[in-house]
Design a protein around this motif. Sequence first.
Motif, PDB file in Angstrom:
ATOM      1  N   ALA A  71       0.827  -1.219   0.000  1.00  0.00           N
ATOM      2  CA  ALA A  71       0.000   0.000   0.000  1.00  0.00           C
ATOM      3  C   ALA A  71       0.853   1.258   0.000  1.00  0.00           C
ATOM      4  O   ALA A  71       0.358   2.358  -0.283  1.00  0.00           O
ATOM      5  CB  ALA A  71      -0.928   0.001   1.212  1.00  0.00           C
ATOM      6  N   MET A  72       2.165   1.123   0.291  1.00  0.00           N
ATOM      7  CA  MET A  72       3.062   2.288   0.320  1.00  0.00           C
ATOM      8  C   MET A  72       3.567   2.658  -1.072  1.00  0.00           C
ATOM      9  O   MET A  72       4.280   3.639  -1.232  1.00  0.00           O
ATOM     10  CB  MET A  72       4.262   2.007   1.235  1.00  0.00           C
ATOM     11  N   ARG A  73       3.227   1.880  -2.080  1.00  0.00           N
ATOM     12  CA  ARG A  73       3.720   2.155  -3.440  1.00  0.00           C
ATOM     13  C   ARG A  73       2.916   3.275  -4.085  1.00  0.00           C
ATOM     14  O   ARG A  73       1.693   3.345  -3.944  1.00  0.00           O
ATOM     15  CB  ARG A  73       3.646   0.877  -4.275  1.00  0.00           C
ATOM     16  N   LYS A  80      -6.049   7.529  -4.104  1.00  0.00           N
ATOM     17  CA  LYS A  80      -6.911   7.449  -2.919  1.00  0.00           C
ATOM     18  C   LYS A  80      -7.372   8.842  -2.474  1.00  0.00           C
ATOM     19  O   LYS A  80      -6.911   9.862  -2.991  1.00  0.00           O
ATOM     20  CB  LYS A  80      -6.163   6.741  -1.779  1.00  0.00           C
ATOM     21  N   ASP A  81      -8.240   8.893  -1.490  1.00  0.00           N
ATOM     22  CA  ASP A  81      -8.706  10.145  -0.902  1.00  0.00           C
ATOM     23  C   ASP A  81      -7.515  10.893  -0.296  1.00  0.00           C
ATOM     24  O   ASP A  81      -6.591  10.269   0.242  1.00  0.00           O
ATOM     25  CB  ASP A  81      -9.738   9.828   0.188  1.00  0.00           C
ATOM     26  N   TYR A  86      -2.363  11.316   2.709  1.00  0.00           N
ATOM     27  CA  TYR A  86      -1.567  12.063   3.699  1.00  0.00           C
ATOM     28  C   TYR A  86      -1.150  11.145   4.845  1.00  0.00           C
ATOM     29  O   TYR A  86       0.004  11.171   5.295  1.00  0.00           O
ATOM     30  CB  TYR A  86      -2.396  13.232   4.231  1.00  0.00           C
ATOM     31  N   GLU A  87      -2.068  10.315   5.293  1.00  0.00           N
ATOM     32  CA  GLU A  87      -1.798   9.363   6.378  1.00  0.00           C
ATOM     33  C   GLU A  87      -0.749   8.343   5.937  1.00  0.00           C
ATOM     34  O   GLU A  87       0.226   8.063   6.670  1.00  0.00           O
ATOM     35  CB  GLU A  87      -3.119   8.655   6.747  1.00  0.00           C
ATOM     36  N   ILE A  88      -0.914   7.786   4.736  1.00  0.00           N
ATOM     37  CA  ILE A  88       0.013   6.752   4.237  1.00  0.00           C
ATOM     38  C   ILE A  88       1.419   7.328   4.066  1.00  0.00           C
ATOM     39  O   ILE A  88       2.406   6.751   4.533  1.00  0.00           O
ATOM     40  CB  ILE A  88      -0.489   6.150   2.900  1.00  0.00           C
ATOM     41  N   VAL A  89       1.514   8.491   3.383  1.00  0.00           N
ATOM     42  CA  VAL A  89       2.835   9.076   3.101  1.00  0.00           C
ATOM     43  C   VAL A  89       3.508   9.530   4.393  1.00  0.00           C
ATOM     44  O   VAL A  89       4.697   9.260   4.625  1.00  0.00           O
ATOM     45  CB  VAL A  89       2.722  10.248   2.095  1.00  0.00           C
ATOM     46  N   THR A 121      -0.839  20.112   4.540  1.00  0.00           N
ATOM     47  CA  THR A 121      -2.224  19.601   4.520  1.00  0.00           C
ATOM     48  C   THR A 121      -2.393  18.492   3.487  1.00  0.00           C
ATOM     49  O   THR A 121      -1.621  18.411   2.513  1.00  0.00           O
ATOM     50  CB  THR A 121      -3.223  20.731   4.149  1.00  0.00           C
ATOM     51  N   PRO A 122      -3.422  17.654   3.648  1.00  0.00           N
ATOM     52  CA  PRO A 122      -3.711  16.615   2.651  1.00  0.00           C
ATOM     53  C   PRO A 122      -3.967  17.202   1.262  1.00  0.00           C
ATOM     54  O   PRO A 122      -3.556  16.620   0.248  1.00  0.00           O
ATOM     55  CB  PRO A 122      -4.983  15.946   3.195  1.00  0.00           C
ATOM     56  N   GLN A 123      -4.608  18.368   1.198  1.00  0.00           N
ATOM     57  CA  GLN A 123      -4.933  18.983  -0.098  1.00  0.00           C
ATOM     58  C   GLN A 123      -3.663  19.374  -0.863  1.00  0.00           C
ATOM     59  O   GLN A 123      -3.551  19.137  -2.070  1.00  0.00           O
ATOM     60  CB  GLN A 123      -5.819  20.229   0.098  1.00  0.00           C
ATOM     61  N   VAL A 124      -2.689  19.966  -0.146  1.00  0.00           N
ATOM     62  CA  VAL A 124      -1.422  20.367  -0.794  1.00  0.00           C
ATOM     63  C   VAL A 124      -0.677  19.124  -1.277  1.00  0.00           C
ATOM     64  O   VAL A 124      -0.158  19.086  -2.398  1.00  0.00           O
ATOM     65  CB  VAL A 124      -0.537  21.202   0.173  1.00  0.00           C
ATOM     66  N   LEU A 125      -0.630  18.087  -0.454  1.00  0.00           N
ATOM     67  CA  LEU A 125       0.059  16.850  -0.844  1.00  0.00           C
ATOM     68  C   LEU A 125      -0.577  16.256  -2.096  1.00  0.00           C
ATOM     69  O   LEU A 125       0.126  15.830  -3.022  1.00  0.00           O
ATOM     70  CB  LEU A 125       0.032  15.840   0.301  1.00  0.00           C
TER      71      LEU A 125
END
Length: 489
Positions: A71-73, A80-81, A86-89, A121-125
């Motif tokens: 899932a880290m690839r 994904k959402d 953001y959580e994974i990275v 933020t997740p949006q910037v990522l």
Amino acid sequence: MLTGEIRNKVDKIWTDIWAGGITNPITVIEQLTYLMFIRSLDEKELENESIEALTVEAMPKIFPNDAESQAMRWSKFKTKDSREIYEIVGTKVFPFIKAMNGENTSAFSRYMQDAMFLVPTPQVLQKMITGLDELYEHDIKDLDMQGDLYEYMLGKLATAGQNGQFRTPKHIRDMMVRLLAPTPNDKICDPACGTAGFLVSSAEYIREKYEAEMTTEQWDNFAGEMFTGLDTDRTMLRFSAMNLMLHSINKPHINYVDSVSKQNSISSAYDIILANPPFTGTVDAESINDNLKAVCNTKKTELLFVALFLRMLRKGGRCSCIVPDGVLFSGSNAHKALRKELVENHQLQAVISMPSGVFKPYAGVSTAVLVFTKTGAGGTDKVWFYDMKADGFSLDDKRSAVEANDIPDILARFHNPDGEADRKPTEQSFFVEKSAISGNDYDLSINKYKEVVYEKVEYDAPAVIMARLDQLSIDIASKMEELRGLIGG
């Protein structure tokens, strides 16, 4: 070459990141670099999986085969959402790449321990990932273009570091490489490597000139042993390693070393040194390597680095480096000692004086390029001077492209010394005998030897000028009368 459209896409990513709150260009490039590395790991894994499917031969795995690791690839998480990405990275991928400092990993991963994930933020990522992915999928066709893309991003570093180090413009780096003309058998070093620009320019030159005839052994050497870069800034070392990876140099010697200190004992190791060392810094006298003090007893980095280049070159090795103008003419004992060392004990070949706008917008400092060969036994008969007036760009902060460009002339003349033999000091380039240089306290400033020819202007006799003024007065009075008549009418 990057098209205007690709540049616009990069600028759009950049604007999105700035709008999200990251305004330091170094931080922006650093975070983008991490994402490019994360993506490259997945690309490598996909490549290995293709080879494995074709050959049925087990290939090494970057990501373990369990669901969490897979899932880290990049290819798995990019759609994904934004909150999930953001959580994974942030909590999985980033710690994973920071821990990748193994024996068989890249030079880049060696400098990941102190890296920080700073995307706010997740949006910037998500915008960064989507922007990069679009570039890679639709615009960046090959490794050369990836290198160009990274160089374009590095070009946005428009502030000098605390020791006065700043990025050397690509066309100046390319000129300096072409002055030395490295070969596939040379070992090349930049002891103040920054973003590895000189090493990249050297690699591009070697591929351009020798690609068709290089042996397997030379290609293996090219991928690693040929290139060495040293720096004291770990962020710059990460940039260096990424820049070199994107130019097919996967295992360069990129090392965290204070080059002029006692921790650097490298001597007589390189065929070619290309560098733009820091100008304004001074170092702790206790930490300076004693054999550098023997050449010039100083704490000034710009002098210590030139002494270092002499030590690190093998006999017959060549250097092209940038120095501030003060190195050429300052009267301190250390400055004179260094110039005397170059002229008397080695072969100083050229001093190319550059205009002060070359390093704008970083700084307006006047600089010169020195070209010399380490001999340990003299060899300087005469030194070639060139007064560069234009480099193909305006000399203001904008640095817009212009037609005037002395660089092709510099390269043509440097590589044809016989054609320079009869040039006079009134011209843009000329030779100066060693005796004249030693007689001038080893002053290497071109203005010391350049002769300016003043055109003689012939003026009319005062009586003729006065008569002309009288006639002008009469003409003006006549016109005034005519004007009054028209107004009165």
